[in-house]
Scaffold this motif. Sequence first.
Motif, PDB file in Angstrom:
ATOM      1  N   LYS A  22       0.815  -1.206   0.000  1.00 53.62           N
ATOM      2  CA  LYS A  22       0.000   0.000   0.000  1.00 53.62           C
ATOM      3  C   LYS A  22       0.852   1.261   0.000  1.00 53.62           C
ATOM      4  CE  LYS A  22      -3.765  -2.477   0.423  1.00 53.62           C
ATOM      5  NZ  LYS A  22      -4.680  -2.651  -0.736  1.00 53.62           N
ATOM      6  N   THR A  23       2.078   1.170  -0.530  1.00 55.01           N
ATOM      7  CA  THR A  23       2.981   2.328  -0.502  1.00 55.01           C
ATOM      8  C   THR A  23       3.337   2.840  -1.893  1.00 55.01           C
ATOM      9  OG1 THR A  23       5.082   1.101  -0.610  1.00 55.01           O
ATOM     10  CG2 THR A  23       4.046   1.321   1.564  1.00 55.01           C
ATOM     11  N   GLY A  24       2.787   2.243  -2.942  1.00 55.70           N
ATOM     12  CA  GLY A  24       3.173   2.621  -4.296  1.00 55.70           C
ATOM     13  C   GLY A  24       4.215   1.698  -4.887  1.00 55.70           C
ATOM     14  N   HIS A  25       4.473   0.569  -4.221  1.00 54.37           N
ATOM     15  CA  HIS A  25       5.454  -0.398  -4.712  1.00 54.37           C
ATOM     16  C   HIS A  25       4.808  -1.765  -4.954  1.00 54.37           C
ATOM     17  CE1 HIS A  25       7.785   2.699  -2.595  1.00 54.37           C
ATOM     18  NE2 HIS A  25       8.737   2.440  -3.464  1.00 54.37           N
ATOM     19  N   SER A  26       3.524  -1.751  -5.257  1.00 54.78           N
ATOM     20  CA  SER A  26       2.796  -3.000  -5.467  1.00 54.78           C
ATOM     21  C   SER A  26       3.116  -3.579  -6.848  1.00 54.78           C
ATOM     22  CB  SER A  26       1.296  -2.772  -5.313  1.00 54.78           C
ATOM     23  OG  SER A  26       0.835  -1.849  -6.278  1.00 54.78           O
ATOM     24  N   TYR A  27       2.425  -4.654  -7.189  1.00 57.05           N
ATOM     25  CA  TYR A  27       2.769  -5.365  -8.417  1.00 57.05           C
ATOM     26  C   TYR A  27       2.509  -4.528  -9.672  1.00 57.05           C
ATOM     27  CZ  TYR A  27       3.413  -9.086 -11.758  1.00 57.05           C
ATOM     28  OH  TYR A  27       3.877  -9.829 -12.809  1.00 57.05           O
ATOM     29  N   ASP A  28       1.595  -3.560  -9.624  1.00 61.43           N
ATOM     30  CA  ASP A  28       1.399  -2.717 -10.806  1.00 61.43           C
ATOM     31  C   ASP A  28       2.660  -1.901 -11.108  1.00 61.43           C
ATOM     32  OD1 ASP A  28       1.060  -1.105  -8.552  1.00 61.43           O
ATOM     33  OD2 ASP A  28      -0.479   0.140  -9.482  1.00 61.43           O
ATOM     34  N   HIS A  29       3.349  -1.459 -10.052  1.00 63.81           N
ATOM     35  CA  HIS A  29       4.641  -0.783 -10.238  1.00 63.81           C
ATOM     36  C   HIS A  29       5.656  -1.740 -10.863  1.00 63.81           C
ATOM     37  CE1 HIS A  29       8.494   1.093  -9.402  1.00 63.81           C
ATOM     38  NE2 HIS A  29       8.805   0.115  -8.554  1.00 63.81           N
ATOM     39  N   ILE A  30       5.717  -2.951 -10.362  1.00 66.38           N
ATOM     40  CA  ILE A  30       6.656  -3.939 -10.899  1.00 66.38           C
ATOM     41  C   ILE A  30       6.387  -4.184 -12.378  1.00 66.38           C
ATOM     42  CG2 ILE A  30       7.433  -6.335 -10.757  1.00 66.38           C
ATOM     43  CD1 ILE A  30       8.328  -4.614  -8.380  1.00 66.38           C
ATOM     44  N   LYS A  31       5.125  -4.334 -12.748  1.00 67.22           N
ATOM     45  CA  LYS A  31       4.784  -4.581 -14.155  1.00 67.22           C
ATOM     46  C   LYS A  31       5.246  -3.433 -15.050  1.00 67.22           C
ATOM     47  CE  LYS A  31       0.365  -5.359 -13.675  1.00 67.22           C
ATOM     48  NZ  LYS A  31      -1.038  -5.663 -14.050  1.00 67.22           N
ATOM     49  N   ARG A  32       5.085  -2.205 -14.587  1.00 65.34           N
ATOM     50  CA  ARG A  32       5.538  -1.067 -15.397  1.00 65.34           C
ATOM     51  C   ARG A  32       7.058  -1.058 -15.540  1.00 65.34           C
ATOM     52  NH1 ARG A  32       1.626   1.500 -12.225  1.00 65.34           N
ATOM     53  NH2 ARG A  32       3.238   2.441 -10.917  1.00 65.34           N
ATOM     54  N   VAL A  33       7.760  -1.387 -14.444  1.00 58.01           N
ATOM     55  CA  VAL A  33       9.228  -1.431 -14.496  1.00 58.01           C
ATOM     56  C   VAL A  33       9.689  -2.516 -15.473  1.00 58.01           C
ATOM     57  CG1 VAL A  33      11.323  -1.912 -13.164  1.00 58.01           C
ATOM     58  CG2 VAL A  33       9.530  -0.459 -12.200  1.00 58.01           C
ATOM     59  N   VAL A  34       9.067  -3.682 -15.422  1.00 52.27           N
ATOM     60  CA  VAL A  34       9.434  -4.774 -16.335  1.00 52.27           C
ATOM     61  C   VAL A  34       9.161  -4.368 -17.776  1.00 52.27           C
ATOM     62  CG1 VAL A  34       8.860  -7.126 -17.047  1.00 52.27           C
ATOM     63  CG2 VAL A  34       9.134  -6.587 -14.615  1.00 52.27           C
ATOM     64  N   THR A  35       8.007  -3.782 -18.029  1.00 50.75           N
ATOM     65  CA  THR A  35       7.657  -3.364 -19.395  1.00 50.75           C
ATOM     66  C   THR A  35       8.634  -2.314 -19.913  1.00 50.75           C
ATOM     67  OG1 THR A  35       5.321  -3.839 -19.017  1.00 50.75           O
ATOM     68  CG2 THR A  35       5.849  -2.357 -20.827  1.00 50.75           C
ATOM     69  N   MET A  36       9.009  -1.364 -19.050  1.00 52.48           N
ATOM     70  CA  MET A  36       9.970  -0.341 -19.467  1.00 52.48           C
ATOM     71  C   MET A  36      11.347  -0.953 -19.697  1.00 52.48           C
ATOM     72  SD  MET A  36      10.443   2.765 -20.342  1.00 52.48           S
ATOM     73  CE  MET A  36       8.951   3.598 -19.770  1.00 52.48           C
ATOM     74  N   ALA A  37      11.738  -1.901 -18.847  1.00 55.50           N
ATOM     75  CA  ALA A  37      13.022  -2.574 -19.045  1.00 55.50           C
ATOM     76  C   ALA A  37      13.045  -3.303 -20.387  1.00 55.50           C
ATOM     77  CB  ALA A  37      13.277  -3.550 -17.901  1.00 55.50           C
ATOM     78  N   GLU A  38      11.935  -3.931 -20.741  1.00 61.65           N
ATOM     79  CA  GLU A  38      11.848  -4.604 -22.043  1.00 61.65           C
ATOM     80  C   GLU A  38      12.002  -3.602 -23.177  1.00 61.65           C
ATOM     81  OE1 GLU A  38       8.945  -8.416 -21.116  1.00 61.65           O
ATOM     82  OE2 GLU A  38       8.034  -6.449 -21.441  1.00 61.65           O
ATOM     83  N   LYS A  39      11.416  -2.426 -23.013  1.00 63.34           N
ATOM     84  CA  LYS A  39      11.534  -1.377 -24.039  1.00 63.34           C
ATOM     85  C   LYS A  39      12.984  -0.915 -24.185  1.00 63.34           C
ATOM     86  CE  LYS A  39       9.508   3.061 -25.407  1.00 63.34           C
ATOM     87  NZ  LYS A  39       8.425   4.034 -25.115  1.00 63.34           N
ATOM     88  N   ILE A  40      13.654  -0.694 -23.071  1.00 64.75           N
ATOM     89  CA  ILE A  40      15.047  -0.243 -23.121  1.00 64.75           C
ATOM     90  C   ILE A  40      15.948  -1.338 -23.693  1.00 64.75           C
ATOM     91  CG2 ILE A  40      16.995   0.574 -21.738  1.00 64.75           C
ATOM     92  CD1 ILE A  40      14.943   1.755 -19.768  1.00 64.75           C
ATOM     93  N   LEU A  41      15.627  -2.596 -23.398  1.00 61.36           N
ATOM     94  CA  LEU A  41      16.415  -3.725 -23.919  1.00 61.36           C
ATOM     95  C   LEU A  41      16.426  -3.780 -25.438  1.00 61.36           C
ATOM     96  CD1 LEU A  41      15.492  -6.660 -21.504  1.00 61.36           C
ATOM     97  CD2 LEU A  41      17.817  -5.903 -22.046  1.00 61.36           C
ATOM     98  N   GLU A  42      15.424  -3.193 -26.075  1.00 63.82           N
ATOM     99  CA  GLU A  42      15.365  -3.205 -27.539  1.00 63.82           C
ATOM    100  C   GLU A  42      16.547  -2.477 -28.165  1.00 63.82           C
ATOM    101  OE1 GLU A  42      11.621  -1.515 -28.576  1.00 63.82           O
ATOM    102  OE2 GLU A  42      10.440  -3.155 -27.717  1.00 63.82           O
ATOM    103  N   SER A  43      17.160  -1.571 -27.413  1.00 62.84           N
ATOM    104  CA  SER A  43      18.292  -0.813 -27.952  1.00 62.84           C
ATOM    105  C   SER A  43      19.571  -0.966 -27.128  1.00 62.84           C
ATOM    106  CB  SER A  43      17.926   0.676 -28.056  1.00 62.84           C
ATOM    107  OG  SER A  43      17.500   1.173 -26.807  1.00 62.84           O
TER     108      SER A  43
END
Length: 218
Positions: A22-43
């Motif tokens: 309940k602090t802003g570090h729940s699984y929705d945050h994790i999913k966004r971090v993973v998705t962004m990491a995948e985007k950065i991995l493209e380059s």
Amino acid sequence: MDEFNKLSQIKTYTKSKLGTDKTGHSYDHIKRVVTMAEKILESEPADKLITLTAAYLHDTIDDKLVSDPKSALAELQEFLASLEFTSAQIEEISFIITHMSFAHSLQDDNFQLPLSGQIVQDADWLDAIGAIGITRAIYYGGHHVEKIYNPALAPRTNMTREEYRNLDDETIINHFYEKLLKLKDMLNTPTANKIAEHRQQVMLDFLTEFKNEWNSLA
């Protein structure tokens, strides 16, 4: 065990640890971090498995969120070994998630994150800025009953890690100046730097509007 199954089990592990946060570090945050990491991995030519594993697990040992980070890390390392990660892989993942936080950057340690860690750090920090970052800052501050704003209280500078973690001396608005506005210039990759430009402006516009409304100027 193949990469897909490893990541699937890692995802389940993370949900079990952060699913009720309940602090802003729940699984929705994790999913966004993973998705962004995948985007950065493209380059960026980093190891995909190491990068995404660290992205999924980076908050499971965070001292803001767990009472005993050392025990949490030991449990995590045992879990990764059960998934047939090598000792070298476990060591790299552990190094990334224990050295990538902004709080850690306040220490005097001299270290260089591997490229996989730089990507995860960028993905995590991008989620701390912009509209999502504003929302998470307010959500986290509210969870810890922080003051919203005190014009007489200047943002802190040259903080130690311990001082940074002391929320009694912080306000939600000062947190933007003490951390969030600094992140853009601390990012590692061109992709993250490009994305951060717009998100930075969103925060600056918010702070201008907030202070105008606070002072009944808007």
